[in-house]
Design a protein around this motif. Structure first.
Motif, PDB file in Angstrom:
ATOM      1  N   VAL A 198       0.838  -1.208   0.000  1.00 14.13           N
ATOM      2  CA  VAL A 198       0.000   0.000   0.000  1.00 14.13           C
ATOM      3  C   VAL A 198       0.870   1.255   0.000  1.00 14.13           C
ATOM      4  CG1 VAL A 198      -1.771   1.286   1.253  1.00 14.13           C
ATOM      5  CG2 VAL A 198      -1.902  -1.212   1.132  1.00 14.13           C
ATOM      6  N   ALA A 199       1.944   1.228   0.773  1.00 13.00           N
ATOM      7  CA  ALA A 199       2.861   2.381   0.798  1.00 13.00           C
ATOM      8  C   ALA A 199       3.515   2.587  -0.566  1.00 13.00           C
ATOM      9  CB  ALA A 199       3.926   2.179   1.872  1.00 13.00           C
ATOM     10  N   ARG A 200       3.832   1.506  -1.249  1.00 18.91           N
ATOM     11  CA  ARG A 200       4.437   1.621  -2.579  1.00 18.91           C
ATOM     12  C   ARG A 200       3.480   2.312  -3.544  1.00 18.91           C
ATOM     13  NH1 ARG A 200       5.802  -3.168  -2.899  1.00 18.91           N
ATOM     14  NH2 ARG A 200       4.116  -4.069  -4.138  1.00 18.91           N
ATOM     15  N   TRP A 201       2.207   1.938  -3.517  1.00 21.31           N
ATOM     16  CA  TRP A 201       1.216   2.588  -4.383  1.00 21.31           C
ATOM     17  C   TRP A 201       1.043   4.051  -3.981  1.00 21.31           C
ATOM     18  CZ3 TRP A 201      -2.475  -1.980  -3.001  1.00 21.31           C
ATOM     19  CH2 TRP A 201      -2.036  -3.132  -3.656  1.00 21.31           C
ATOM     20  N   SER A 202       0.978   4.292  -2.678  1.00 22.34           N
ATOM     21  CA  SER A 202       0.803   5.662  -2.197  1.00 22.34           C
ATOM     22  C   SER A 202       1.960   6.557  -2.629  1.00 22.34           C
ATOM     23  CB  SER A 202       0.692   5.650  -0.664  1.00 22.34           C
ATOM     24  OG  SER A 202       0.723   6.960  -0.136  1.00 22.34           O
ATOM     25  N   TYR A 203       3.171   6.045  -2.517  1.00 17.72           N
ATOM     26  CA  TYR A 203       4.360   6.821  -2.893  1.00 17.72           C
ATOM     27  C   TYR A 203       4.337   7.149  -4.383  1.00 17.72           C
ATOM     28  CZ  TYR A 203       9.367   7.890  -3.347  1.00 17.72           C
ATOM     29  OH  TYR A 203      10.577   8.497  -3.613  1.00 17.72           O
ATOM     30  N   ARG A 204       3.995   6.171  -5.206  1.00 18.10           N
ATOM     31  CA  ARG A 204       3.971   6.390  -6.649  1.00 18.10           C
ATOM     32  C   ARG A 204       2.882   7.380  -7.044  1.00 18.10           C
ATOM     33  NH1 ARG A 204       4.806   0.074  -8.672  1.00 18.10           N
ATOM     34  NH2 ARG A 204       7.050  -0.033  -8.175  1.00 18.10           N
ATOM     35  N   LEU A 205       1.805   7.441  -6.283  1.00 15.99           N
ATOM     36  CA  LEU A 205       0.720   8.372  -6.567  1.00 15.99           C
ATOM     37  C   LEU A 205       0.945   9.751  -5.956  1.00 15.99           C
ATOM     38  CD1 LEU A 205      -2.307   5.952  -6.024  1.00 15.99           C
ATOM     39  CD2 LEU A 205      -1.534   6.908  -8.207  1.00 15.99           C
ATOM     40  N   GLY A 206       2.073   9.918  -5.259  1.00 15.48           N
ATOM     41  CA  GLY A 206       2.375  11.209  -4.639  1.00 15.48           C
ATOM     42  C   GLY A 206       1.669  11.461  -3.327  1.00 15.48           C
ATOM     43  N   LEU A 207       1.104  10.412  -2.717  1.00 16.52           N
ATOM     44  CA  LEU A 207       0.338  10.591  -1.482  1.00 16.52           C
ATOM     45  C   LEU A 207       1.204  10.600  -0.229  1.00 16.52           C
ATOM     46  CD1 LEU A 207      -2.787   8.395  -2.316  1.00 16.52           C
ATOM     47  CD2 LEU A 207      -2.528  10.880  -2.476  1.00 16.52           C
ATOM     48  N   HIS A 208       2.511  10.400  -0.405  1.00 16.30           N
ATOM     49  CA  HIS A 208       3.434  10.611   0.719  1.00 16.30           C
ATOM     50  C   HIS A 208       3.732  12.100   0.888  1.00 16.30           C
ATOM     51  CE1 HIS A 208       3.963   6.434   1.333  1.00 16.30           C
ATOM     52  NE2 HIS A 208       5.242   6.418   1.673  1.00 16.30           N
ATOM     53  N   GLY A 209       3.286  12.920  -0.040  1.00 16.07           N
ATOM     54  CA  GLY A 209       3.630  14.339  -0.021  1.00 16.07           C
ATOM     55  C   GLY A 209       5.005  14.572  -0.605  1.00 16.07           C
ATOM     56  N   LYS A 210       5.379  15.840  -0.742  1.00 17.32           N
ATOM     57  CA  LYS A 210       6.697  16.210  -1.245  1.00 17.32           C
ATOM     58  C   LYS A 210       7.680  16.355  -0.089  1.00 17.32           C
ATOM     59  CE  LYS A 210       4.870  18.738  -5.220  1.00 17.32           C
ATOM     60  NZ  LYS A 210       4.817  20.056  -5.915  1.00 17.32           N
ATOM     61  N   LEU A 211       8.946  16.159  -0.395  1.00 16.84           N
ATOM     62  CA  LEU A 211       9.993  16.383   0.602  1.00 16.84           C
ATOM     63  C   LEU A 211      10.419  17.845   0.522  1.00 16.84           C
ATOM     64  CD1 LEU A 211      11.925  15.342   2.754  1.00 16.84           C
ATOM     65  CD2 LEU A 211      13.505  14.676   0.927  1.00 16.84           C
ATOM     66  N   ARG A 212      10.168  18.598   1.571  1.00 13.20           N
ATOM     67  CA  ARG A 212      10.435  20.029   1.577  1.00 13.20           C
ATOM     68  C   ARG A 212      11.541  20.368   2.578  1.00 13.20           C
ATOM     69  NH1 ARG A 212       6.508  22.509  -1.345  1.00 13.20           N
ATOM     70  NH2 ARG A 212       4.515  21.415  -1.624  1.00 13.20           N
ATOM     71  N   ILE A 213      12.162  21.516   2.361  1.00 17.25           N
ATOM     72  CA  ILE A 213      13.189  22.031   3.272  1.00 17.25           C
ATOM     73  C   ILE A 213      12.608  23.212   4.026  1.00 17.25           C
ATOM     74  CG2 ILE A 213      15.566  22.822   3.510  1.00 17.25           C
ATOM     75  CD1 ILE A 213      15.269  20.104   2.118  1.00 17.25           C
ATOM     76  N   ALA A 214      12.567  23.125   5.350  1.00 18.40           N
ATOM     77  CA  ALA A 214      12.118  24.241   6.193  1.00 18.40           C
ATOM     78  C   ALA A 214      13.356  24.920   6.764  1.00 18.40           C
ATOM     79  CB  ALA A 214      11.217  23.741   7.313  1.00 18.40           C
ATOM     80  N   GLU A 215      13.621  26.145   6.360  1.00 19.20           N
ATOM     81  CA  GLU A 215      14.826  26.864   6.790  1.00 19.20           C
ATOM     82  C   GLU A 215      14.494  27.882   7.874  1.00 19.20           C
ATOM     83  OE1 GLU A 215      17.818  27.983   3.989  1.00 19.20           O
ATOM     84  OE2 GLU A 215      16.820  26.894   2.354  1.00 19.20           O
TER      85      GLU A 215
END
Length: 288
Positions: A29-46
């Motif tokens: 399920v996590a693999r499908w979620s990641y491919r669909l972009g449902l893990h969100g984007k990896l952002r940098i908080a400065e």
């Protein structure tokens, strides 16, 4: 608030977490979620912090903070490779890890080790444990992290190498499932104290101990939130609810930065609470 170390409670938690592994088809399920972009984007908080009370550093100190990786069926491993790539690109002086390396089994930390082994900041990598780590197999997690060159701090502190020897990283054990001991954590610490705690609720236990800067995770920013950032799901603990994400000035002490974390807990979806790396530059106090 104190340690929750009842073995029967831990067994129930482990049963529940492994049941969730099965429901999530052991990562499918996590693999499908990641491919669909449902893990969100990896952002940098400065963030930038100027030390108070005339305290000084020989140069600006660039700190990267990473928390809540949750290796296991809830988080696709591709996210960890992206995280390591970004940390290498950012080139911080020191990396701090805020706990919850796994979700359900201590052995899942092995997925992280290859990525953590790529990180060689000049002032080291330092870590504390989170509640999920204590619920699983903290001995294996600690051993694996140390083999990867990570300095695990459990109610103790260490001075950074020169030229930042006045800076101490103070690692407080998890306030909910650990045995947090603030007196030991800060004993002998240097003039500039950076507190590393898994949960913002660790601040409830400080008993008058002061810090200049604190890093925490645990909240995931709700993991599912409104566009405004208001949490739909909230982590347990009064300060985890109060300080869900971002930068806060703590009365009679220092600055607290709470990260949204990297991975997914319980279910492999992030909505309006993207994965986050924190990069904080600490500078000397300005001359009046």
């Amino acid at each position: 608030m104190g340690a929750i170390r009842d073995k029967r409670y831990f067994r129930l938690r482990r049963f529940w977490l492994r049941l969730m592994d099965a429901v999530l088809l052991n990562g499918a399920v996590a693999r499908w979620s990641y491919r669909l972009g449902l893990h969100g984007k990896l952002r940098i908080a400065e963030h930038t912090l100027e030390l108070a009370n005339g305290k000084s550093l020989p140069a600006p100190l660039r700190i990267a903070f990473v928390s809540d990786l949750h290796a296991g069926p809830q988080t696709h491993a591709g996210l960890f490779a992206k995280m390591a790539d970004e940390l290498i690109r950012l080139q911080p002086d020191v990396i701090l890890l805020g706990g919850d390396y796994v979700s359900s089994r201590g052995s899942f930390v092995d997925v992280l080790i290859a990525q953590l082994g790529r990180l060689h900041p000049p002032l080291g990598v330092h870590a504390v444990l989170g509640n999920h780590d204590w619920w699983t197999d903290e001995q294996h997690i600690v051993s694996s992290l140390r083999q990867a060159g990570v300095n695990v701090l459990i109610n103790c502190n260490c001075a950074l190498p020169g030229p930042f020897t006045d800076v101490s990283i103070c690692g407080l054990d998890d306030p909910w499932t650990g045995n947090a001991d603030p007196a030991r954590t800060f004993s002998g610490a240097g003039a500039i104290r950076i507190l590393l705690t898994h949960s913002p609720d660790g601040l409830l236990l400080l008993d008058g101990q002061q810090f200049d800067l604190a890093f925490a995770g645990h909240t995931h920013g709700g993991q599912v939130a409104f566009r405004s950032g208001a949490q739909i799901l909230t982590a347990g603990g009064p300060l985890s609810r109060k300080y869900g994400r971002g930068k806060f000035q703590i009365e009679n002490s220092g600055t607290l930065i709470v990260s949204l974390g990297i991975g997914c807990s319980n279910f492999p979806v992030r909505i309006n609470a993207d994965s986050e790396l924190v990069l904080c530059t600490v500078r000397s106090a300005s001359t009046p």
